[in-house]
Enzyme design. Sequence first.
Site, PDB file in Angstrom:
ATOM      1  CD  GLU A 122      15.530  44.346  44.868  1.00  0.00           C
ATOM      2  OE1 GLU A 122      16.620  44.977  44.940  1.00  0.00           O
ATOM      3  OE2 GLU A 122      15.282  43.331  45.550  1.00  0.00           O
ATOM      4  CG  ASN A 177      16.168  42.369  41.816  1.00  0.00           C
ATOM      5  OD1 ASN A 177      15.015  42.362  41.381  1.00  0.00           O
ATOM      6  ND2 ASN A 177      16.500  41.845  42.974  1.00  0.00           N
ATOM      7  NE  ARG A 214      10.754  40.890  44.930  1.00  0.00           N
ATOM      8  CZ  ARG A 214      12.059  41.022  45.008  1.00  0.00           C
ATOM      9  NH1 ARG A 214      12.651  42.163  44.697  1.00  0.00           N
ATOM     10  NH2 ARG A 214      12.822  40.010  45.375  1.00  0.00           N
ATOM     11  CD  GLU A 228      19.564  41.480  44.441  1.00  0.00           C
ATOM     12  OE1 GLU A 228      20.473  41.560  45.287  1.00  0.00           O
ATOM     13  OE2 GLU A 228      19.090  42.459  43.841  1.00  0.00           O
ATOM     14  CE1 TYR A 282      18.477  49.095  43.341  1.00  0.00           C
ATOM     15  CE2 TYR A 282      18.947  46.760  43.015  1.00  0.00           C
ATOM     16  CZ  TYR A 282      18.199  47.764  43.604  1.00  0.00           C
ATOM     17  OH  TYR A 282      17.167  47.450  44.434  1.00  0.00           O
ATOM     18  CG  HIS A 316      14.815  39.956  49.995  1.00  0.00           C
ATOM     19  ND1 HIS A 316      14.183  40.609  48.954  1.00  0.00           N
ATOM     20  CD2 HIS A 316      15.984  40.624  50.160  1.00  0.00           C
ATOM     21  CE1 HIS A 316      14.926  41.625  48.529  1.00  0.00           C
ATOM     22  NE2 HIS A 316      16.029  41.660  49.250  1.00  0.00           N
TER      23      HIS A 316
HETATM   24  C1  FCB Z   1      19.434  44.613  46.312  1.00  0.00           C
HETATM   25  C2  FCB Z   1      18.651  43.917  47.396  1.00  0.00           C
HETATM   26  C3  FCB Z   1      17.701  44.804  48.149  1.00  0.00           C
HETATM   27  C4  FCB Z   1      18.278  46.188  48.381  1.00  0.00           C
HETATM   28  C5  FCB Z   1      18.845  46.758  47.102  1.00  0.00           C
HETATM   29  C6  FCB Z   1      19.404  48.145  47.248  1.00  0.00           C
HETATM   30  O1  FCB Z   1      20.612  43.942  46.089  1.00  0.00           O
HETATM   31  O2  FCB Z   1      17.894  42.854  46.865  1.00  0.00           O
HETATM   32  O3  FCB Z   1      17.337  44.162  49.328  1.00  0.00           O
HETATM   33  O4  FCB Z   1      19.168  46.158  49.407  1.00  0.00           O
HETATM   34  O5  FCB Z   1      19.818  45.918  46.585  1.00  0.00           O
END
Ligand code: FCB
Length: 448
Positions: free
Chosen positions: A353, A294, A77, A166, A296, A121
């Site tokens: 992500e 995405n 990607r 995002e 985290y 992006h």
């Molecule tokens: C996300 C972004 C990506 C990167 C990660 C750590 O929010 O999409 O570009 O910075 O975090």
Amino acid sequence: MPIIQFPHEMKWGAATAAYQIEGAAHEDGRGQSIWDTFSHTPGHVKNGDNGDVACDSYHRYEEDIEMMKDLGIEMYRFSVSWPRIFPDGTGEINEEGLQFYHRFVDALLAQGIEPMCTLYHWDLPQALQDKGGWASRETTDAFADYAELMFQEFNGKIKHWITINEPWCVSFLSNFIGVHAPGNQDLQLATTISHHLLLAHGKAVTRFRELESTGEIGYAPNLEWNEPFSDKQEDIDACNRGMGWFIEWFFDPVFKGSYPEFMLNWFEKKGVSLTLEEGDLKLISQPIDFIGINYYTGSVGRYKENEELFDLEKIDIGYNKTDIGWNVYPEGFYKVLCKVKDQYGDIPIYITENGACYNDGVEYGEVHDQRRIEYLKQHLTSLSRSMEAGVNIKGYLTWSLLDNFEWAEGYEKRFGLVHVNFRTLERTKKDSYYWYKQTIANGWLEMK
Ligand code: FCB
């Protein structure tokens, strides 16, 4: 030792974004983006870093693709820099920019790696920002024109398209919290922008269908999980608002053709409203082929009056944290995926992500980033659990292939499987790289 098996059809991959890796900021006719402006304005990015050179992938992509091949990923990607294609955002096309992406995509295909292309992006052409940026509806048309050109140029070569990466970050993080470009702090503005981003997405999908392009199209929201501290209704409601900002706000319009009532009411309490034009929601809610997710982090939260925007207090229960300070919360990954399935059905999902910031450096030519391996194992376990629960996962793309320009954090924060020395641009494969390579080759995860 227990083993977690992944289906053979699940695609393994890695992700990056143009401004974070390409560099070559002034080459081959590229126009300026809001991230050039923002990073060159003192005080915005740590250590005064900027993306002028980044990983220099614009020049080193062949070396990078060789690594991808060695790593064994099936899908990569990347994002296209809009100002390389339209230096002024609209109008004149920059052929050299297009040719770069042709060379790059051809090189990927030659190695049997499927390109997944993100159209936006975050590097909006500065020329469009000067005319109002995403606050202006005209930007949504400019985006659709740019998207259309890309669909035509790469029809048959690129089969997976993501319109917006995002949208929460593009709207609220960048225009309300103000830590990303263009750095505004205005809730009404940010909310208006969130709608325009979805509109831009919808218009691009229309063009994709009109052209009868081959392949699939979706968008990629970022999600967080907020676990209620107790089963008190006020804690549950506060967490739902916190998640609603990321989930329902950006999913309901696309999947249900309406904005969520509970969030509209809350924004109204904050003096914020949405102005919709006739037909907007119809455009936004056209069927898409997949969703990119995405993920985290997550946290436990509870109700607290006047805490942040949603009367939601996030509680530190002693989580392990990555080096960017984000909680490691793999349970939330499982829960968020189940929530998406419960609320929006069986839409195919790519994890576009997921990854961790650990800043381990090179020691005698090696990088021992065991903590990243643990993070990935835990999140892949959650992913597998979600698949057991019926979530329709098509692929997993980790963030990121390379250490890169981490936006407002500059080069200090490292998310890569491959270490980059930002002075010499030398690449060093980390332990996590070799671990991921083995995991992909096996198709299963060993939990020793
Ligand atoms: C996300 C972004 C990506 C990167 C990660 C750590 O929010 O999409 O570009 O910075 O975090």
